[in-house]
Design a protein around this motif. Structure first.
Motif, mmCIF file in Angstrom:
data_model
loop_
_atom_site.group_PDB
_atom_site.id
_atom_site.type_symbol
_atom_site.label_atom_id
_atom_site.label_comp_id
_atom_site.label_asym_id
_atom_site.label_seq_id
_atom_site.Cartn_x
_atom_site.Cartn_y
_atom_site.Cartn_z
ATOM 1 N N LEU A 297 92.380 -120.244 -105.759
ATOM 2 C CA LEU A 297 91.635 -120.267 -107.015
ATOM 3 C C LEU A 297 91.809 -118.949 -107.757
ATOM 4 O O LEU A 297 91.430 -117.893 -107.249
ATOM 5 N N ASP A 298 92.425 -119.003 -108.935
ATOM 6 C CA ASP A 298 92.388 -117.866 -109.854
ATOM 7 C C ASP A 298 91.087 -117.985 -110.639
ATOM 8 O O ASP A 298 90.929 -118.895 -111.475
ATOM 9 N N LEU A 299 90.146 -117.105 -110.349
ATOM 10 C CA LEU A 299 88.833 -117.156 -110.991
ATOM 11 C C LEU A 299 88.939 -116.936 -112.503
ATOM 12 O O LEU A 299 89.966 -116.465 -113.014
ATOM 13 N N ARG A 300 87.878 -117.269 -113.200
ATOM 14 C CA ARG A 300 87.837 -117.030 -114.650
ATOM 15 C C ARG A 300 88.219 -115.582 -114.973
ATOM 16 O O ARG A 300 87.846 -114.635 -114.274
ATOM 17 N N LYS A 301 89.025 -115.418 -116.005
ATOM 18 C CA LYS A 301 89.443 -114.112 -116.524
ATOM 19 C C LYS A 301 90.342 -113.339 -115.566
ATOM 20 O O LYS A 301 90.458 -112.111 -115.662
ATOM 21 N N TYR A 302 90.970 -114.059 -114.635
ATOM 22 C CA TYR A 302 91.965 -113.475 -113.743
ATOM 23 C C TYR A 302 93.245 -114.306 -113.811
ATOM 24 O O TYR A 302 93.205 -115.544 -113.924
ATOM 25 N N GLY A 303 94.377 -113.648 -113.679
ATOM 26 C CA GLY A 303 95.644 -114.315 -113.454
ATOM 27 C C GLY A 303 95.911 -115.465 -114.409
ATOM 28 O O GLY A 303 95.890 -115.314 -115.638
ATOM 29 N N ARG A 304 96.166 -116.629 -113.868
ATOM 30 C CA ARG A 304 96.472 -117.822 -114.653
ATOM 31 C C ARG A 304 95.319 -118.217 -115.564
ATOM 32 O O ARG A 304 95.531 -118.990 -116.515
ATOM 33 N N SER A 305 94.121 -117.730 -115.275
ATOM 34 C CA SER A 305 92.924 -118.108 -116.032
ATOM 35 C C SER A 305 92.565 -117.097 -117.115
ATOM 36 O O SER A 305 91.618 -117.327 -117.876
ATOM 37 N N LEU A 306 93.293 -115.996 -117.208
ATOM 38 C CA LEU A 306 92.994 -114.944 -118.173
ATOM 39 C C LEU A 306 93.496 -115.357 -119.557
ATOM 40 O O LEU A 306 94.650 -115.727 -119.718
ATOM 41 N N ARG A 307 92.625 -115.281 -120.556
ATOM 42 C CA ARG A 307 92.976 -115.630 -121.927
ATOM 43 C C ARG A 307 92.926 -114.386 -122.813
ATOM 44 O O ARG A 307 92.214 -113.413 -122.529
ATOM 45 N N ASP A 308 93.686 -114.415 -123.920
ATOM 46 C CA ASP A 308 93.730 -113.284 -124.851
ATOM 47 C C ASP A 308 92.322 -112.950 -125.333
ATOM 48 O O ASP A 308 91.522 -113.842 -125.632
ATOM 49 N N GLY A 309 92.038 -111.659 -125.397
ATOM 50 C CA GLY A 309 90.760 -111.191 -125.900
ATOM 51 C C GLY A 309 89.658 -111.099 -124.872
ATOM 52 O O GLY A 309 88.549 -110.674 -125.195
ATOM 53 N N GLN A 310 89.933 -111.493 -123.635
ATOM 54 C CA GLN A 310 88.919 -111.428 -122.591
ATOM 55 C C GLN A 310 88.998 -110.112 -121.827
ATOM 56 O O GLN A 310 90.094 -109.566 -121.625
ATOM 57 N N ALA A 311 87.839 -109.601 -121.413
ATOM 58 C CA ALA A 311 87.796 -108.436 -120.535
ATOM 59 C C ALA A 311 88.216 -108.891 -119.146
ATOM 60 O O ALA A 311 87.504 -109.684 -118.519
ATOM 61 N N PRO A 312 89.362 -108.446 -118.642
ATOM 62 C CA PRO A 312 89.889 -108.996 -117.379
ATOM 63 C C PRO A 312 88.899 -108.847 -116.233
ATOM 64 O O PRO A 312 88.368 -107.756 -115.980
ATOM 65 N N GLY A 313 88.653 -109.963 -115.538
ATOM 66 C CA GLY A 313 87.824 -109.954 -114.341
ATOM 67 C C GLY A 313 86.345 -109.792 -114.563
ATOM 68 O O GLY A 313 85.580 -109.747 -113.593
ATOM 69 N N TYR A 314 85.893 -109.735 -115.811
ATOM 70 C CA TYR A 314 84.489 -109.369 -116.049
ATOM 71 C C TYR A 314 83.522 -110.525 -115.843
ATOM 72 O O TYR A 314 83.689 -111.617 -116.403
ATOM 73 N N VAL A 315 82.493 -110.282 -115.045
ATOM 74 C CA VAL A 315 81.268 -111.081 -114.983
ATOM 75 C C VAL A 315 80.122 -110.098 -114.776
ATOM 76 O O VAL A 315 80.334 -108.977 -114.311
ATOM 77 N N ASP A 316 78.910 -110.520 -115.094
ATOM 78 C CA ASP A 316 77.763 -109.635 -114.865
ATOM 79 C C ASP A 316 76.919 -110.097 -113.682
ATOM 80 O O ASP A 316 75.874 -109.514 -113.395
ATOM 81 N N SER A 317 77.366 -111.161 -112.979
ATOM 82 C CA SER A 317 76.724 -111.617 -111.752
ATOM 83 C C SER A 317 77.760 -112.373 -110.935
ATOM 84 O O SER A 317 78.487 -113.222 -111.476
ATOM 85 N N LEU A 318 77.820 -112.089 -109.642
ATOM 86 C CA LEU A 318 78.759 -112.816 -108.793
ATOM 87 C C LEU A 318 78.347 -114.270 -108.613
ATOM 88 O O LEU A 318 79.191 -115.107 -108.259
ATOM 89 N N ASP A 319 77.091 -114.601 -108.880
ATOM 90 C CA ASP A 319 76.652 -115.993 -108.825
ATOM 91 C C ASP A 319 77.350 -116.841 -109.885
ATOM 92 O O ASP A 319 77.408 -118.074 -109.767
ATOM 93 N N THR A 320 77.877 -116.196 -110.922
ATOM 94 C CA THR A 320 78.612 -116.908 -111.966
ATOM 95 C C THR A 320 79.737 -117.741 -111.377
ATOM 96 O O THR A 320 80.060 -118.829 -111.879
ATOM 97 N N TYR A 321 80.335 -117.250 -110.295
ATOM 98 C CA TYR A 321 81.490 -117.931 -109.709
ATOM 99 C C TYR A 321 81.114 -119.222 -108.980
ATOM 100 O O TYR A 321 82.016 -119.952 -108.549
ATOM 101 N N ASP A 322 79.835 -119.507 -108.860
ATOM 102 C CA ASP A 322 79.436 -120.802 -108.294
ATOM 103 C C ASP A 322 80.091 -121.949 -109.074
ATOM 104 O O ASP A 322 80.511 -122.957 -108.484
#
Length: 327
Positions: free
Chosen positions: A83-108
């Motif tokens: 799994l490439d998480l949101r804002k990483y690798g294959r899931s990273l989109r232009d204009g996004q802060a790479p890898g950024y979340v403000d809670s690890l629970d977001t990845y649920d």
């Protein structure tokens, strides 16, 4: 929005990928990306773990490219997913802060979408093995503790279970960081990665040879923001207080660490990212059945080490998984 169909992946056959829509945030479209490699018919019929699905989650400033790791599980009969998480690798989109979340629970949400795409909903017919590296190891540890019984086994490859400067520094830093995260979660912070870990992998020869994706895994790592680091420290605090992942766990670590303050040859045979002794102490607080394996000569990602420690790590993982999942 439904997940897209499986399509060929940049890693080439037999790898395929599937985009998992996750809605939107202030930076735009959110997706995760699931990559899979399925065993051949002989492994599906005869290999010992042919009723197992593996879900791999990468570390910070990273994405999935470890084809050897997928083959190792396919050889055991398991279906391998990464799994490439949101804002990483294959899931990273232009204009996004790479890898950024403000809670690890977001990845649920990312993990739930992946399990659904794998056919492992609330009542799975196959056994699930979770495999996480570094930050991905912290994410999967906390997810497992919130979802006891969903996974049959948890394997952690140098999981980031404690801050590099130790528990006392974490406790002193946390209140200040929480305040900063509330005021300016995406503020710029000084760069602290001098690129020595990437250089070590380059000297070993374990970096991916993929064109056009250098920004997915930059040598100096992604910028670190207060909101993200606050989320990491909150995860560390939960581990320090004790959690129960609800299944047997294997923790793979290098035998020792080397601080990455200047280039030395030891960086190619030790962990230059985490303080492995602190991680080893934290590991005993994640459950009641934890096996710790220290791999002499391994780097931070033990499966990207030189040939001898890499083979050792694979041997430990195969033996442990086969015995644990066949008992």
């Amino acid at each position: 929005m439904a997940a897209e169909a499986w399509t060929p992946d940049l890693l080439g056959a037999p790898f395929e990928q599937r985009t998992l829509p996750l809605g939107e945030d202030a930076e735009g479209e959110l997706v995760a990306t699931l990559v899979r490699s399925l065993p051949g018919w002989r492994q599906r019929m005869l290999a010992p773990l042919n009723d197992v699905d593996v879900l791999y989650v990468h570390g910070w400033s990273d994405f999935f490219f470890q084809t050897e790791l997928a083959r190792a599980w396919n050889d055991l009969g398991a279906r391998f997913y990464a799994l490439d998480l949101r804002k990483y690798g294959r899931s990273l989109r232009d204009g996004q802060a790479p890898g950024y979340v403000d809670s690890l629970d977001t990845y649920d949400a990312d993990i739930a979408a992946a399990l659904a795409a794998m056919g492992l909903g609330d009542q799975p017919s196959r056994r699930l093995v979770l495999l996480g590296h570094s930050t991905g190891g912290l994410v999967l540890t906390l997810w497992s503790a919130r979802n006891p019984g969903r996974a049959s086994a948890l394997i952690l490859n140098s999981p980031w279970l404690e801050l590099q400067t130790g528990a006392l520094a974490r406790q002193a830093l946390s209140p200040v960081l929480r305040a900063h995260a509330r005021v300016a979660p995406l503020a710029a912070t000084p760069a602290i990665d001098m690129g020595f870990y990437a250089r070590a992998q380059g000297e070993i020869g374990s970096l991916p040879n993929l064109e056009g994706v250098e920004h997915w895994r930059p040598a100096a790592a992604f910028p670190i923001h207060p909101g993200w680091l606050n989320a990491i420290l909150a995860g560390h605090q939960r581990v320090a207080a004790g959690v129960d992942v609800g299944c047997p766990a294997l923790v793979l670590l290098s035998a020792r660490s080397t601080p990455p303050f200047k280039w030395v040859d030891a960086l190619t045979s030790t962990d230059s990212v985490l303080t492995v002794d602190d991680v080893a102490r934290a590991a005993v607080r994640i459950g009641s059945m934890v096996t710790l394996a220290r791999i002499e000569g391994a780097i931070h990602d033990v499966f990207l080490s030189r040939a001898a420690p890499r083979a050792h790590a694979y041997g430990v993982m195969r033996r442990w998984a086969t015995q644990t999942l066949r008992d």
